[in-house]
Scaffold this motif. Structure first.
Motif, PDB file in Angstrom:
ATOM      1  N   MET A  79       4.894  92.250  34.717  1.00  9.32           N
ATOM      2  CA  MET A  79       4.060  92.631  33.572  1.00  9.32           C
ATOM      3  C   MET A  79       3.797  94.130  33.581  1.00  9.32           C
ATOM      4  O   MET A  79       3.829  94.779  32.530  1.00  9.32           O
ATOM      5  N   GLU A  80       3.539  94.664  34.757  1.00  9.28           N
ATOM      6  CA  GLU A  80       3.307  96.096  34.869  1.00  9.28           C
ATOM      7  C   GLU A  80       4.536  96.881  34.406  1.00  9.28           C
ATOM      8  O   GLU A  80       4.423  97.870  33.684  1.00  9.28           O
ATOM      9  N   GLN A  81       5.718  96.404  34.778  1.00  4.10           N
ATOM     10  CA  GLN A  81       6.958  97.060  34.349  1.00  4.10           C
ATOM     11  C   GLN A  81       7.126  96.961  32.837  1.00  4.10           C
ATOM     12  O   GLN A  81       7.516  97.930  32.188  1.00  4.10           O
ATOM     13  N   LEU A  82       6.799  95.786  32.269  1.00  3.95           N
ATOM     14  CA  LEU A  82       6.873  95.633  30.816  1.00  3.95           C
ATOM     15  C   LEU A  82       5.938  96.605  30.105  1.00  3.95           C
ATOM     16  O   LEU A  82       6.304  97.236  29.111  1.00  3.95           O
ATOM     17  N   ILE A  83       4.732  96.732  30.626  1.00  5.30           N
ATOM     18  CA  ILE A  83       3.765  97.655  30.022  1.00  5.30           C
ATOM     19  C   ILE A  83       4.259  99.093  30.143  1.00  5.30           C
ATOM     20  O   ILE A  83       4.176  99.871  29.188  1.00  5.30           O
ATOM     21  N   ASN A  84       4.817  99.444  31.299  1.00  4.25           N
ATOM     22  CA  ASN A  84       5.372 100.790  31.462  1.00  4.25           C
ATOM     23  C   ASN A  84       6.520 101.027  30.481  1.00  4.25           C
ATOM     24  O   ASN A  84       6.639 102.115  29.905  1.00  4.25           O
ATOM     25  N   ASP A  85       7.371 100.016  30.299  1.00  2.00           N
ATOM     26  CA  ASP A  85       8.461 100.136  29.332  1.00  2.00           C
ATOM     27  C   ASP A  85       7.928 100.308  27.913  1.00  2.00           C
ATOM     28  O   ASP A  85       8.453 101.105  27.139  1.00  2.00           O
ATOM     29  N   LEU A  86       6.867  99.562  27.574  1.00  2.00           N
ATOM     30  CA  LEU A  86       6.262  99.698  26.241  1.00  2.00           C
ATOM     31  C   LEU A  86       5.708 101.100  26.033  1.00  2.00           C
ATOM     32  O   LEU A  86       5.875 101.695  24.954  1.00  2.00           O
ATOM     33  N   LEU A  87       5.062 101.631  27.054  1.00  2.00           N
ATOM     34  CA  LEU A  87       4.525 102.994  26.947  1.00  2.00           C
ATOM     35  C   LEU A  87       5.647 104.014  26.797  1.00  2.00           C
ATOM     36  O   LEU A  87       5.548 104.956  26.000  1.00  2.00           O
ATOM     37  N   LEU A  88       6.716 103.815  27.536  1.00  2.00           N
ATOM     38  CA  LEU A  88       7.863 104.715  27.432  1.00  2.00           C
ATOM     39  C   LEU A  88       8.479 104.631  26.045  1.00  2.00           C
ATOM     40  O   LEU A  88       8.822 105.648  25.435  1.00  2.00           O
ATOM     41  N   LEU A  89       8.623 103.412  25.539  1.00  2.00           N
ATOM     42  CA  LEU A  89       9.163 103.246  24.183  1.00  2.00           C
ATOM     43  C   LEU A  89       8.286 103.933  23.151  1.00  2.00           C
ATOM     44  O   LEU A  89       8.787 104.549  22.203  1.00  2.00           O
ATOM     45  N   ALA A  90       6.996 103.817  23.325  1.00  2.00           N
ATOM     46  CA  ALA A  90       6.079 104.465  22.383  1.00  2.00           C
ATOM     47  C   ALA A  90       6.252 105.986  22.434  1.00  2.00           C
ATOM     48  O   ALA A  90       6.213 106.650  21.407  1.00  2.00           O
ATOM     49  N   GLU A  91       6.479 106.523  23.623  1.00  2.00           N
ATOM     50  CA  GLU A  91       6.647 107.973  23.770  1.00  2.00           C
ATOM     51  C   GLU A  91       8.001 108.444  23.268  1.00  2.00           C
ATOM     52  O   GLU A  91       8.109 109.462  22.604  1.00  2.00           O
ATOM     53  N   LEU A  92       9.040 107.722  23.591  1.00  2.00           N
ATOM     54  CA  LEU A  92      10.385 108.182  23.270  1.00  2.00           C
ATOM     55  C   LEU A  92      10.919 107.651  21.949  1.00  2.00           C
ATOM     56  O   LEU A  92      11.834 108.238  21.369  1.00  2.00           O
ATOM     57  N   GLY A  93      10.414 106.502  21.527  1.00  2.00           N
ATOM     58  CA  GLY A  93      10.909 105.906  20.300  1.00  2.00           C
ATOM     59  C   GLY A  93      12.250 105.211  20.468  1.00  2.00           C
ATOM     60  O   GLY A  93      12.901 104.863  19.496  1.00  2.00           O
ATOM     61  N   GLU A  94      12.663 105.025  21.696  1.00  2.00           N
ATOM     62  CA  GLU A  94      13.907 104.319  21.955  1.00  2.00           C
ATOM     63  C   GLU A  94      13.832 103.651  23.317  1.00  2.00           C
ATOM     64  O   GLU A  94      13.029 104.015  24.157  1.00  2.00           O
ATOM     65  N   GLN A  95      14.689 102.656  23.535  1.00  2.00           N
ATOM     66  CA  GLN A  95      14.648 101.880  24.768  1.00  2.00           C
ATOM     67  C   GLN A  95      15.239 102.668  25.925  1.00  2.00           C
ATOM     68  O   GLN A  95      16.233 103.369  25.776  1.00  2.00           O
ATOM     69  N   GLN A  96      14.598 102.513  27.073  1.00  2.00           N
ATOM     70  CA  GLN A  96      15.059 103.165  28.293  1.00  2.00           C
ATOM     71  C   GLN A  96      16.333 102.478  28.784  1.00  2.00           C
ATOM     72  O   GLN A  96      16.407 101.267  28.925  1.00  2.00           O
ATOM     73  N   MET A  97      17.355 103.297  29.009  1.00  2.00           N
ATOM     74  CA  MET A  97      18.597 102.748  29.546  1.00  2.00           C
ATOM     75  C   MET A  97      18.806 103.380  30.921  1.00  2.00           C
ATOM     76  O   MET A  97      18.934 104.588  31.042  1.00  2.00           O
ATOM     77  N   GLY A  98      18.817 102.572  31.947  1.00  2.00           N
ATOM     78  CA  GLY A  98      18.958 103.090  33.296  1.00  2.00           C
ATOM     79  C   GLY A  98      20.276 102.669  33.910  1.00  2.00           C
ATOM     80  O   GLY A  98      21.072 101.950  33.318  1.00  2.00           O
ATOM     81  N   LYS A  99      20.502 103.120  35.097  1.00  2.00           N
ATOM     82  CA  LYS A  99      21.693 102.760  35.850  1.00  2.00           C
ATOM     83  C   LYS A  99      21.560 101.304  36.286  1.00  2.00           C
ATOM     84  O   LYS A  99      20.502 100.894  36.763  1.00  2.00           O
ATOM     85  N   PRO A 100      22.614 100.479  36.116  1.00  2.00           N
ATOM     86  CA  PRO A 100      22.501  99.071  36.515  1.00  2.00           C
ATOM     87  C   PRO A 100      22.345  98.922  38.029  1.00  2.00           C
ATOM     88  O   PRO A 100      22.869  99.708  38.801  1.00  2.00           O
ATOM     89  N   ASP A 101      21.610  97.887  38.416  1.00  2.00           N
ATOM     90  CA  ASP A 101      21.396  97.569  39.824  1.00  2.00           C
ATOM     91  C   ASP A 101      22.180  96.317  40.176  1.00  2.00           C
ATOM     92  O   ASP A 101      22.546  95.524  39.312  1.00  2.00           O
ATOM     93  N   ARG A 102      22.388  96.109  41.469  1.00  2.00           N
ATOM     94  CA  ARG A 102      23.013  94.871  41.943  1.00  2.00           C
ATOM     95  C   ARG A 102      21.871  93.874  42.131  1.00  2.00           C
ATOM     96  O   ARG A 102      21.010  94.066  42.973  1.00  2.00           O
ATOM     97  N   ILE A 103      21.865  92.801  41.326  1.00  2.00           N
ATOM     98  CA  ILE A 103      20.774  91.843  41.269  1.00  2.00           C
ATOM     99  C   ILE A 103      21.222  90.516  41.864  1.00  2.00           C
ATOM    100  O   ILE A 103      22.311  90.023  41.553  1.00  2.00           O
ATOM    101  N   ASP A 104      20.364  89.905  42.696  1.00  2.00           N
ATOM    102  CA  ASP A 104      20.634  88.577  43.244  1.00  2.00           C
ATOM    103  C   ASP A 104      20.183  87.535  42.211  1.00  2.00           C
ATOM    104  O   ASP A 104      19.027  87.118  42.197  1.00  2.00           O
ATOM    105  N   LEU A 105      21.104  87.154  41.332  1.00  2.00           N
ATOM    106  CA  LEU A 105      20.785  86.219  40.252  1.00  2.00           C
ATOM    107  C   LEU A 105      20.394  84.852  40.817  1.00  2.00           C
ATOM    108  O   LEU A 105      19.519  84.187  40.258  1.00  2.00           O
ATOM    109  N   SER A 106      21.009  84.436  41.901  1.00  2.07           N
ATOM    110  CA  SER A 106      20.673  83.144  42.515  1.00  2.07           C
ATOM    111  C   SER A 106      19.199  83.090  42.889  1.00  2.07           C
ATOM    112  O   SER A 106      18.517  82.087  42.645  1.00  2.07           O
TER     113      SER A 106
END
Length: 190
Positions: A79-106
């Motif tokens: 939730m904290e990350q979502l809120i940070n993303d919302l604040l960033l979107l509000a500031e930049l007006g566009e979605q943050q695109m970062g470098k992909p990570d290796r995620i353990d989907l399992s």
């Protein structure tokens, strides 16, 4: 001079119409965005609330309490990350695109399955997860996707509808996640 004045007024009216239309489009996009953001924040809150209520009612053994607190903390972090993303979107007006990570989907899918079992213990859940399936992507976005999927499953199917979750990989670049439920399905008008 009258012709020039008339032409200038026409251009001004066209400009005003364009501005009004753009403002209407921004307003519609903002309304849609706010609805999506509300949904994204509601899902982790549901998990946190569910575990808190289970701990309050049942208490549970230490292993359950540790697991519940761990999930509550991970959902709070999400939730904290979502809120940070919302604040960033509000500031930049566009979605943050970062470098992909290796995620353990399992691991992530397993956590959501555990949440489903804990929050709806009467539901029959069968699981077949291949361990250590790793994908490149955004952990936050994968969590968001799975949160929506499992949240909708809990919300829109009867609590006694069976669920089957499978995660497998074939080859080095193909991953298959299947979530099937025995619910009534969508009404025909969809």
């Amino acid at each position: 001079e009258v012709a020039d004045l008339s032409q200038a007024l026409g251009q001004m009216l066209d400009s005003l119409r364009g501005t009004i239309k753009a403002e209407q489009n921004v307003h519609q996009a903002m309304q849609s965005f706010m609805g999506d953001a509300s949904h994204e924040l509601r899902t982790p809150l549901t998990v946190i609330k569910g575990y808190a209520e289970l701990m309050q009612k049942q208490g549970g053994d230490q292993a359950f309490r540790d697991k519940a607190l761990s999930r509550m903390l991970s959902e709070t972090t999400r939730m904290e990350q979502l809120i940070n993303d919302l604040l960033l979107l509000a500031e930049l007006g566009e979605q943050q695109m970062g470098k992909p990570d290796r995620i353990d989907l399992s691991k992530i899918v397993g956590e959501f399955v555990d949440d489903l079992k804990a929050l709806q213990p009467k539901r029959e859940v069968s699981v077949k997860l291949t361990k250590n399936i790793k994908v490149l992507g955004s952990g936050a976005q994968l969590n968001q996707l799975l949160s929506n999927l499992f949240g909708n499953l809990r919300k829109h199917t009867p609590v006694d509808a069976a669920v089957r979750v499978t995660l497998s990989a074939s080859g080095s670049d193909e991953v298959m996640l299947t979530v099937e439920d025995a619910g009534p399905g969508l009404p025909e008008h969809y």
